[in-house]
Scaffold this active site. Structure first.
Site, PDB file in Angstrom:
ATOM      1  N   GLY A  10      31.018  50.643  11.525  1.00 40.25           N
ATOM      2  CA  GLY A  10      30.551  51.738  11.166  1.00 40.25           C
ATOM      3  C   GLY A  10      31.278  52.960  11.059  1.00 40.25           C
ATOM      4  CG  MET A  11      33.529  54.249  14.234  1.00 36.98           C
ATOM      5  SD  MET A  11      34.153  54.046  16.070  1.00 36.98           S
ATOM      6  CE  MET A  11      35.430  54.976  15.625  1.00 36.98           C
TER       7      MET A  11
ATOM      8  CG  ASP B  87      37.642  47.655  23.308  1.00 32.80           C
ATOM      9  OD1 ASP B  87      38.366  48.467  22.475  1.00 32.80           O
ATOM     10  OD2 ASP B  87      38.351  46.615  23.831  1.00 32.80           O
TER      11      ASP B  87
END
Length: 276
Positions: free
Chosen positions: A197-198, A62
Site C-alpha cells: 500500500g506504500m 520490519d
C-alpha cells in the site's frame, strides 16, 4: 453433542500463535480429563520456534515499523475476531475498528474483540462498513472481497481474510490459514498489505523506472543544507538511479520543518513520513 451425548468440544479457532497454543492446550485438557496422560508443551514450543516464523517476525524491524499503524478488520465472526487479536496482540498494530456481518453472534464477537479495538461494527450493510472505512482512513483493511472493492475506491490496500472471497484468494499450492504454518501466511498477508500500500508513496520519493539520472551520481555539492558525515554515508548506500530523488526529497522535508542540517535522524524521519 455435549448436551445430548456428553461429548466434550473445543471452540477455540487455531488462528495465530496465541490462539493455536490455547486450542492445543484445551485439547490436552480434555483428553487428560478422559484418562489420558499427554503433554503437548514440547510440541507447542517446537512449532512456535521452528515452524511458525510469526513470533520472530513480530520482533523484527520490519514488523516494528508497522507498530501503531491503523487497520480496519471486517468479515465473518471467526476470522474477523482472530485477525483483530493477531494484529493488536501479536503484531502491535492499532485496530481502529473491528466488525462482522454475523449479527447472530454479535455478543460473542464483542466479547472477543472489545479489548483489542477502538470501535465495533455489527452490520450486513455494505454501505455502512464502506462509510466507516472512509471516515477512519486506515493504513490497511483486512476484510472480504467487498471491503477490497471499498479499498480500491479509497486507495487503501486490503488483505482478504473471509468470505465473500475471490477465486484468486484460493491458491493451488499449500497455504493454510490455521495452525502454526498458517501463522506464516497471515504474517505475509499483513506485511504485504501494508507495504504494498506504500508503493505510490515510495514512488513519489524514490522515483519510478523512467528516471534519467546517472547511476553513479553521488551527492551534489550545490545544496543550501549541510549533510552530516553519517547521513552522507547512508545516502551513498542508496542505489544510484534513485539517490538524487532521495536527496532532493529529504532536503525538501528538512526545509519544510526548518532543519539546517541533514542528519541520520532527519533522513529516517523523512522516510517514515512517506509511510505515515
Amino acid at each position: 453433542l455435549e448436551e445430548q451425548f456428553g461429548m466434550p468440544y473445543v471452540d477455540i479457532a487455531p488462528l495465530g500463535v496465541v490462539e493455536t497454543a490455547r486450542c492445543i492446550r484445551k485439547i490436552q485438557e480434555i483428553v487428560n480429563g478422559q484418562g489420558a496422560n499427554v503433554d503437548y508443551e514440547e510440541y507447542i514450543d517446537n512449532q512456535t520456534l521452528y515452524v511458525s516464523q510469526a513470533a520472530w517476525f513480530s520482533r523484527s524491524i520490519d514488523c516494528q515499523n508497522l507498530t501503531g499503524k491503523k487497520a480496519v478488520v471486517f468479515g465473518d465472526n471467526t476470522h474477523a475476531a482472530a485477525m483483530t487479536k493477531i494484529l493488536a496482540r501479536e503484531m502491535g498494530i492499532h485496530v481502529v475498528l473491528a466488525g462482522t456481518y454475523c449479527k447472530y453472534d454479535a455478543d460473542w464477537f464483542k466479547e472477543q474483540v472489545s479489548e483489542y479495538c477502538d470501535e465495533i461494527l455489527i452490520s450486513d450493510d455494505n454501505g455502512a462498513i464502506g462509510d466507516a472505512i472512509a471516515r477512519i482512513e486506515p493504513s490497511a483493511i483486512f476484510g472480504t472481497q467487498m471491503e477490497r472493492h471499498v479499498g480500491k475506491r479509497l486507495n487503501i490496500p486490503c488483505g482478504v481474510i473471509a468470505a465473500p472471497i475471490h477465486i484468486q484468494n484460493f491458491p493451488i499450492g499449500y497455504r493454510p490459514f490455521m495452525g502454526y504454518e498458517g501463522t506464516n501466511q497471515i504474517a505475509d498477508l499483513v506485511y504485504n498489505s501494508f507495504t504494498l500500500g506504500m508503493e505510490d508513496h515510495l514512488l513519489e520519493i524514490f522515483g519510478g523506472h523512467d528516471t534519467k539520472e546517472v547511476i553513479t551520481k553521488g551527492i551534489s555539492a550545490d545544496s543550501d543544507l549541510n549533510w552530516s558525515k553519517d547521513a552522507k554515508a547512508e545516502l551513498n548506500k542508496v542505489p544510484g538511479f534513485v539517490r538524487g530523488k532521495v536527496k532532493r526529497n529529504t532536503e525538501k522535508f528538512a526545509r519544510e520543518r526548518g532543519f539546517s542540517e541533514i542528519t541520520l535522524e532527519v533522513m529516517y524521519a523523512a522516510k517514515e513520513a512517506v509511510g505515515a
